[in-house]
Design an enzyme around this catalytic site. Structure first.
Site, mmCIF file in Angstrom:
data_model
loop_
_atom_site.group_PDB
_atom_site.id
_atom_site.type_symbol
_atom_site.label_atom_id
_atom_site.label_comp_id
_atom_site.label_asym_id
_atom_site.label_seq_id
_atom_site.Cartn_x
_atom_site.Cartn_y
_atom_site.Cartn_z
ATOM 1 N N LYS A 1 2.664 -6.742 16.895
ATOM 2 C CA LYS A 1 2.031 -5.435 16.707
ATOM 3 C C LYS A 1 0.684 -5.437 17.434
ATOM 4 O O LYS A 1 -0.090 -6.391 17.288
ATOM 5 C CB LYS A 1 1.817 -5.128 15.218
ATOM 6 C CG LYS A 1 3.120 -4.993 14.437
ATOM 7 C CD LYS A 1 2.861 -4.763 12.957
ATOM 8 C CE LYS A 1 4.163 -4.585 12.182
ATOM 9 N NZ LYS A 1 3.928 -4.454 10.728
ATOM 10 N N ARG B 1 0.829 -1.206 0.000
ATOM 11 C CA ARG B 1 0.000 0.000 0.000
ATOM 12 C C ARG B 1 0.865 1.258 0.000
ATOM 13 O O ARG B 1 2.052 1.219 0.316
ATOM 14 C CB ARG B 1 -0.904 0.029 1.233
ATOM 15 C CG ARG B 1 -0.129 0.017 2.545
ATOM 16 C CD ARG B 1 -1.039 0.009 3.756
ATOM 17 N NE ARG B 1 -0.276 0.063 4.999
ATOM 18 C CZ ARG B 1 -0.617 0.765 6.070
ATOM 19 N NH1 ARG B 1 -1.732 1.469 6.065
ATOM 20 N NH2 ARG B 1 0.124 0.759 7.157
ATOM 21 N N LYS C 1 12.122 -1.074 2.867
ATOM 22 C CA LYS C 1 10.954 -1.711 2.264
ATOM 23 C C LYS C 1 11.277 -2.156 0.837
ATOM 24 O O LYS C 1 11.754 -1.375 0.008
ATOM 25 C CB LYS C 1 9.774 -0.734 2.231
ATOM 26 C CG LYS C 1 9.186 -0.426 3.604
ATOM 27 C CD LYS C 1 8.447 -1.612 4.193
ATOM 28 C CE LYS C 1 7.722 -1.268 5.479
ATOM 29 N NZ LYS C 1 7.012 -2.421 6.039
ATOM 30 N N LYS D 1 15.011 0.086 8.291
ATOM 31 C CA LYS D 1 14.232 -1.009 7.721
ATOM 32 C C LYS D 1 13.887 -0.613 6.289
ATOM 33 O O LYS D 1 13.133 0.338 6.063
ATOM 34 C CB LYS D 1 12.959 -1.290 8.507
ATOM 35 C CG LYS D 1 12.175 -2.463 7.916
ATOM 36 C CD LYS D 1 10.768 -2.571 8.475
ATOM 37 C CE LYS D 1 10.746 -3.360 9.745
ATOM 38 N NZ LYS D 1 9.372 -3.715 10.149
ATOM 39 N N ASP E 1 12.359 -5.627 4.554
ATOM 40 C CA ASP E 1 10.951 -6.015 4.708
ATOM 41 C C ASP E 1 10.307 -6.069 3.334
ATOM 42 O O ASP E 1 10.132 -5.042 2.675
ATOM 43 C CB ASP E 1 10.217 -5.007 5.597
ATOM 44 C CG ASP E 1 8.790 -5.446 5.913
ATOM 45 O OD1 ASP E 1 8.375 -6.517 5.440
ATOM 46 O OD2 ASP E 1 8.089 -4.705 6.628
ATOM 47 N N ASP F 1 5.999 -11.495 10.276
ATOM 48 C CA ASP F 1 5.115 -10.391 10.657
ATOM 49 C C ASP F 1 3.675 -10.806 10.396
ATOM 50 O O ASP F 1 2.975 -11.292 11.284
ATOM 51 C CB ASP F 1 5.481 -9.132 9.888
ATOM 52 C CG ASP F 1 4.605 -7.931 10.248
ATOM 53 O OD1 ASP F 1 3.763 -8.052 11.168
ATOM 54 O OD2 ASP F 1 4.743 -6.870 9.623
ATOM 55 N N GLU G 1 12.230 -9.599 6.644
ATOM 56 C CA GLU G 1 10.900 -9.704 7.233
ATOM 57 C C GLU G 1 9.871 -10.095 6.183
ATOM 58 O O GLU G 1 9.787 -9.483 5.120
ATOM 59 C CB GLU G 1 10.520 -8.363 7.868
ATOM 60 C CG GLU G 1 9.156 -8.343 8.530
ATOM 61 C CD GLU G 1 8.892 -7.057 9.287
ATOM 62 O OE1 GLU G 1 7.723 -6.829 9.671
ATOM 63 O OE2 GLU G 1 9.841 -6.271 9.508
#
Length: 358
Positions: free
Chosen positions: A266, A24, A161, A159, A189, A242, A217
């Site tokens: 989370k 997203r 993406k 991190k 990730d 995750d 991740e």
């Protein structure tokens, strides 16, 4: 100490720059804030954010779920704390984001009642933490500049993406690795963006290039347990789950299969503080360390996650709690302080929040 009012507000806050992953793109933070009030005047704050692409929870569904839970909490005593948590989780199926917001508010109000900071009430002592920062998925040159800026701002952990075309992702991480200091920790990730075969090709390629990364991740789809095991058996870079772990039961399943090296907890994903602490305890039994992360929530929810990190600091050794730092402004006065990579918990009672800015 009876609950006599529950107020819900939806607030939109612009981000300093778009937040982009393989799942997203987000341009503003939409946060849902819950205030639980008692007859004696104590107010507990909770918060969540809709992350439909991950949790399946929309603003509309969260509000509907909160209203269902709300009906069952009104008039109840805050002192019946464990019973209140049962009500939160039994009032509606799934809807973990709504449950997290309500749990946070109840924990906040109970800690205020016993006149303790939340982290102290949960058994923690540590109040200062370092968080990493997320580098959004973009064109290679933009990601390089964002990484350099993050390091200049004091971050020691990035991190990155990824999760688009794995060959282009190799070029992205190689370019970033070439320009930042070797003492900067790099986590990757992929947000479920690759197949198991692509993941192995990617990880082996960056190892051959001498690129050092701390972990990768969730490279494959959340339900692809066999895919995670396939990767783990063919690469040496540690795997962090995750989206594959929402619940304590998910954690047991994946740990029993020895499919990953770490788990990312989370609050919005698991349903709140009580479930987050349970997942941490399960991981401790298996000797597995955890990251505590966030979706894209505001300072109430992310601050609550930092309180959990304090309580479970023996197992939760990595923090990815940067969401408030991506916002142009914050909706509350007080609470945890977010200053670049530094997080400092308040010694005020509960979450230490003074008031809502609306």
């Amino acid at each position: 100490m009876n609950i006599n009012k529950i107020v819900i507000n939806v607030i939109k806050i612009p981000l300093t720059k778009p937040f982009k992953t393989a799942l997203r793109s987000v341009f503003e933070l939409e946060t849902i804030i819950v205030r639980v009030k008692t007859r004696s005047g104590i107010v507990g704050y909770g918060e969540t954010a809709p992350t439909f692409a991950i949790t399946g929870d929309s603003t509309k569904s969260i509000l509907e779920a909160i209203n269902l839970i709300k009906k069952n909490l009104l008039g109840r005593s805050v002192l019946d704390f464990n019973e209140l948590l049962k009500i939160v989780h039994n009032s509606v199926e799934k809807n973990f984001s709504a449950k997290s917001a309500m749990e946070i508010a109840l924990y906040d109000i109970f800690a205020q009642n016993v006149k303790m900071p939340l982290y102290r009430m949960l058994g923690g002592s540590k109040k200062n933490f370092k968080t990493g920062i997320t580098i959004s998925l973009n064109e290679k040159d933009i990601m390089v500049q964002d990484s350099l800026q993050a390091v200049e701002n004091g971050y020691k952990s990035l991190k990155i993406k990824l999760g688009s075309d794995y060959k282009e992702d190799i070029q992205r991480i190689e370019a970033i690795s070439n320009v930042i200091s070797k003492d900067i920790s790099i986590k990757l990730d992929a947000n479920q963006g690759w197949t198991p075969t692509e993941s192995v090709k990617f990880l082996n390629a960056i190892e051959e290039k001498g690129i050092s990364v701390e972990l990768i991740e969730q490279p494959v789809k959340k339900d692809d347990l066999e895919g995670l095991k396939y990767i783990k058996n063919r690469t040496s870079i540690p795997l962090l789950a995750d989206e594959s772990v929402f619940s304590p039961k998910d954690a047991i399943r994946i740990l029993e299969e020895e499919a990953v090296d770490f788990i990312n907890i989370k609050l919005d994903k698991c349903g709140g503080i009580s479930k987050a602490m349970l997942i941490s305890d399960i991981c401790k039994i298996y000797g597995v360390k955890c990251m505590i992360g966030c979706m894209l929530e505001g300072p109430i929810s992310v601050g609550a996650a930092a309180h959990v990190a304090s309580a479970k600091s023996d197992t939760i050794t990595m923090l990815d709690l940067d969401a408030p730092l991506l916002c142009e402004s914050l909706p509350v006065v007080g609470g945890a302080k977010f200053n670049s990579c530094d997080i400092e918990l308040s010694d005020g009672y509960g979450l230490g929040i003074g008031q809502l800015k609306i």
